[in-house]
Scaffold this motif. Structure first.
Motif, mmCIF file in Angstrom:
data_model
loop_
_atom_site.group_PDB
_atom_site.id
_atom_site.type_symbol
_atom_site.label_atom_id
_atom_site.label_comp_id
_atom_site.label_asym_id
_atom_site.label_seq_id
_atom_site.Cartn_x
_atom_site.Cartn_y
_atom_site.Cartn_z
ATOM 1 N N PHE A 1 0.823 -1.213 0.000
ATOM 2 C CA PHE A 1 0.000 0.000 0.000
ATOM 3 C C PHE A 1 0.857 1.263 0.000
ATOM 4 O O PHE A 1 0.446 2.289 -0.551
ATOM 5 N N ASN A 2 2.027 1.192 0.631
ATOM 6 C CA ASN A 2 2.918 2.349 0.638
ATOM 7 C C ASN A 2 3.418 2.701 -0.753
ATOM 8 O O ASN A 2 3.805 3.848 -1.013
ATOM 9 N N LEU A 3 3.450 1.723 -1.655
ATOM 10 C CA LEU A 3 3.915 1.948 -3.017
ATOM 11 C C LEU A 3 2.778 2.308 -3.976
ATOM 12 O O LEU A 3 3.021 2.614 -5.140
ATOM 13 N N MET A 4 1.545 2.275 -3.496
ATOM 14 C CA MET A 4 0.367 2.449 -4.332
ATOM 15 C C MET A 4 -0.186 3.871 -4.207
ATOM 16 O O MET A 4 -0.209 4.429 -3.110
ATOM 17 N N PRO A 5 -0.615 4.484 -5.314
ATOM 18 C CA PRO A 5 -1.299 5.780 -5.208
ATOM 19 C C PRO A 5 -2.523 5.670 -4.300
ATOM 20 O O PRO A 5 -3.254 4.687 -4.357
ATOM 21 N N MET A 6 -2.737 6.656 -3.447
ATOM 22 C CA MET A 6 -3.820 6.642 -2.451
ATOM 23 C C MET A 6 -3.705 5.410 -1.556
ATOM 24 O O MET A 6 -4.696 4.804 -1.152
ATOM 25 N N GLY A 7 -2.476 5.040 -1.249
ATOM 26 C CA GLY A 7 -2.226 3.815 -0.510
ATOM 27 C C GLY A 7 -2.880 3.777 0.858
ATOM 28 O O GLY A 7 -3.401 2.748 1.277
ATOM 29 N N SER A 8 -2.876 4.902 1.585
ATOM 30 C CA SER A 8 -3.469 4.921 2.924
ATOM 31 C C SER A 8 -4.963 4.631 2.863
ATOM 32 O O SER A 8 -5.507 3.928 3.735
ATOM 33 N N PHE A 9 -5.630 5.162 1.826
ATOM 34 C CA PHE A 9 -7.067 4.931 1.682
ATOM 35 C C PHE A 9 -7.351 3.455 1.417
ATOM 36 O O PHE A 9 -8.237 2.860 2.045
ATOM 37 N N PHE A 10 -6.589 2.860 0.487
ATOM 38 C CA PHE A 10 -6.829 1.459 0.173
ATOM 39 C C PHE A 10 -6.391 0.535 1.314
ATOM 40 O O PHE A 10 -6.977 -0.528 1.519
ATOM 41 N N ALA A 11 -5.378 0.950 2.057
ATOM 42 C CA ALA A 11 -5.002 0.189 3.243
ATOM 43 C C ALA A 11 -6.133 0.209 4.267
ATOM 44 O O ALA A 11 -6.465 -0.823 4.874
ATOM 45 N N PHE A 12 -6.744 1.377 4.447
ATOM 46 C CA PHE A 12 -7.875 1.479 5.369
ATOM 47 C C PHE A 12 -9.032 0.601 4.906
ATOM 48 O O PHE A 12 -9.665 -0.095 5.718
ATOM 49 N N LEU A 13 -9.311 0.595 3.600
ATOM 50 C CA LEU A 13 -10.368 -0.265 3.073
ATOM 51 C C LEU A 13 -10.064 -1.732 3.352
ATOM 52 O O LEU A 13 -10.948 -2.495 3.756
ATOM 53 N N PHE A 14 -8.803 -2.136 3.126
ATOM 54 C CA PHE A 14 -8.449 -3.542 3.319
ATOM 55 C C PHE A 14 -8.586 -3.951 4.777
ATOM 56 O O PHE A 14 -9.172 -5.005 5.086
ATOM 57 N N PHE A 15 -8.065 -3.160 5.687
ATOM 58 C CA PHE A 15 -8.140 -3.549 7.102
ATOM 59 C C PHE A 15 -9.563 -3.413 7.640
ATOM 60 O O PHE A 15 -9.929 -4.098 8.604
ATOM 61 N N SER A 16 -10.365 -2.555 7.012
ATOM 62 C CA SER A 16 -11.790 -2.525 7.348
ATOM 63 C C SER A 16 -12.454 -3.812 6.886
ATOM 64 O O SER A 16 -13.310 -4.379 7.586
ATOM 65 N N LEU A 17 -12.075 -4.276 5.677
ATOM 66 C CA LEU A 17 -12.570 -5.561 5.168
ATOM 67 C C LEU A 17 -12.214 -6.682 6.136
ATOM 68 O O LEU A 17 -13.060 -7.526 6.483
ATOM 69 N N LEU A 18 -10.984 -6.699 6.577
ATOM 70 C CA LEU A 18 -10.521 -7.741 7.492
ATOM 71 C C LEU A 18 -11.291 -7.690 8.820
ATOM 72 O O LEU A 18 -11.660 -8.726 9.387
ATOM 73 N N THR A 19 -11.557 -6.465 9.290
ATOM 74 C CA THR A 19 -12.307 -6.303 10.537
ATOM 75 C C THR A 19 -13.744 -6.768 10.375
ATOM 76 O O THR A 19 -14.301 -7.427 11.270
ATOM 77 N N LEU A 20 -14.366 -6.454 9.238
ATOM 78 C CA LEU A 20 -15.730 -6.915 8.976
ATOM 79 C C LEU A 20 -15.785 -8.439 8.945
ATOM 80 O O LEU A 20 -16.696 -9.057 9.512
ATOM 81 N N ALA A 21 -14.812 -9.049 8.255
ATOM 82 C CA ALA A 21 -14.764 -10.511 8.187
ATOM 83 C C ALA A 21 -14.573 -11.106 9.571
ATOM 84 O O ALA A 21 -15.204 -12.112 9.926
ATOM 85 N N ALA A 22 -13.718 -10.493 10.363
ATOM 86 C CA ALA A 22 -13.480 -10.975 11.721
ATOM 87 C C ALA A 22 -14.732 -10.823 12.580
ATOM 88 O O ALA A 22 -15.058 -11.693 13.394
ATOM 89 N N MET A 23 -15.456 -9.730 12.383
ATOM 90 C CA MET A 23 -16.653 -9.478 13.182
ATOM 91 C C MET A 23 -17.730 -10.527 12.911
ATOM 92 O O MET A 23 -18.311 -11.092 13.850
#
Length: 458
Positions: free
Chosen positions: A296-318
């Motif tokens: 994500f650090n190498l990707m444009p808008m990386g922080s946003f997509f990182a947040f989306l991914f870890f939100s996805l992971l949190t939803l799956a965990a929930m």
């Protein structure tokens, strides 16, 4: 057979969303895509789908049958279906497994919540590879900080569970699962459209039959068994909430298809991006908390997509944590007449305290190792890994006995009546299902257990 009045899912959609939410968890998102790529891409996926048909779906159907037939918790179901016999011990072991998993699952889920926070606040942005690694190792070795995020996750999970089956588990699954699907689709589109993403797509989907070895088949068998939350009392408990106007066979088919689809989309969200930036793919926590933040650090808008991914992971965990806690709660409600509030708080309080203790295996007790015989040799694991690994051995045991119980102990007429909902639905698969449960599935599960213990894949 008299059926005790209890909470139910409102309909088939609620069952599917809740059960898929249980199946799609942390391990599914980071494990299935990796092993699919490692063992031949689409060649492995076809093998896996065959294993789902042969073992995963029959076992899921078996647990639904046990639960719905008497509409009781896992222990109570075995007591009523096989009175004055020791079969209820299988129910006890299944509930115990779910409680063990609940001790460590919110710990890992808390890591996801923490990384979503780091991503949205930009604290991972611009870090070098070594610094990203240092963030993760420093966090999990801290004796107190992970507990805060663990407890935060448990409070959110408890809020949903306190609402009950229809107003809690089902209602929140109706919101969380579509949201999870939307997020994983957005991430997959972003990943596959990156320059240089083709090798990652090939890693996941291109068939390579040279990698389709006995080890690959065993990996497919193992994952087909574990992915659908089998053997931990979850699907027996969820089955007890299913009304008789729902077709069990159709529910199992829908759940299996949805589980596999989301796992593939998760792979498309991860591996094209990993390969696009020339980073070696890995599996497990190192993939999620070290490799992907670097991507994500190498990707444009990386922080946003990182947040989306870890939100996805949190939803799956929930969605998974809700289902993991429910068997213990249902057991206390049905067998001891506890209120849902008392049972929920009791289960979550005990598992959270135990989880806070065992996570110190990553921190202040990291030097203490416990013996574990697995893979044909004696290994030493820290307390946290020891508890996690124990479930890999216990789940096939309960799965084996559930298959024997449904295939050999339940009367064939009773079983077929349940599959057809007393004639409401056709069940042309019933005879094949019965043969699989009697002769094929127990042998496969025994093979999975023995190969795990003795390391036959080596």
């Amino acid at each position: 057979m008299a059926i005790k009045s209890r909470e139910n899912f409102s309909g088939s959609l609620g069952v599917v969303l809740a059960a898929v939410g249980s199946a799609i968890g942390l391990g599914n998102i980071w494990k299935f895509p990796y092993i699919a790529g490692k063992y031949g891409g689409s060649a492995f996926i076809v093998t896996y789908l065959i294993c789902i048909l042969v073992i995963g779906m029959p076992m899921l159907l078996s647990e639904f049958v046990v639960g719905r037939s008497v509409q009781k918790d896992c222990v109570g179901a075995f007591k009523e279906l096989a009175p004055k016999s020791p079969w209820y011990a299988v129910g006890w072991l299944s509930v115990l497994i779910s409680i063990i998993i609940m001790t460590f699952y919110p710990v890992i889920a808390g890591w996801s919540v923490y990384y979503a926070y780091l991503s949205i606040t930009g604290q991972l942005s611009g870090l070098a590879t070594e610094e990203v690694t240092g963030v993760f190792t420093g966090f999990i070795s801290n004796p107190w900080e992970p507990i805060f995020w663990q407890v935060l996750f448990v409070i959110a999970t408890g809020y949903i569970l306190l609402k009950g089956v229809k107003n809690g588990i089902e209602r929140f699954s109706r919101y969380l699962m579509p949201l999870l699907f939307i997020v994983v689709v957005i991430l997959a589109i972003r990943s596959v459209t990156l320059a240089g993403a083709t090798p990652g797509i090939d890693f996941l989907l291109k068939p390579d039959f040279s990698k389709l070895s006995l080890e690959a088949v065993l990996a497919a068998l193992q994952h087909s068994f574990f992915t659908l939350s089998i053997g931990m009392a979850i699907m027996i408990t969820y089955g007890s909430y299913i009304k008789r106007d729902s077709s069990l066979g159709m529910l199992v088919l829908q759940i299996s298809v949805a589980d596999t689809l989301i796992a593939l989309l998760a792979g498309l969200a991860i591996f094209p991006a990993v390969f696009a930036f020339g980073i070696e793919p890995s599996q497990g926590p190192s993939l999620v908390f070290i490799t992907l933040p670097n991507v994500f650090n190498l990707m444009p808008m990386g922080s946003f997509f990182a947040f989306l991914f870890f939100s996805l992971l949190t939803l799956a965990a929930m969605t998974s944590a809700i289902s993991i806690a429910e068997p213990g709660i249902a057991y206390l409600i049905d067998e001891f007449n506890w209120s849902r509030k008392k049972a929920t708080i009791g289960i979550l309080a005990v598992t959270t305290v135990i989880g806070a203790v065992i996570l110190q295996g990553n921190g202040i007790w990291s030097e203490y190792k416990l013996p574990f015989y697995i893979g044909g040799k004696l290994v030493y694991k820290d307390i946290f890994d020891w508890v996690v690994t124990s479930t890999d051995l216990l789940l096939p045991i309960t799965g084996f006995f559930i298959a024997i119980f449904v295939g050999w102990v339940l009367k064939k007429d009773f079983l077929f009546d349940e599959l057809t909902s007393s004639g409401r639905f056709k069940a042309s698969y019933a005879q094949a299902f019965h043969v699989l449960l009697k002769f094929i599935v127990p042998v496969i599960i025994a093979f999975i257990f023995l190969s795990t213990v003795f390391g036959w894949w080596n």
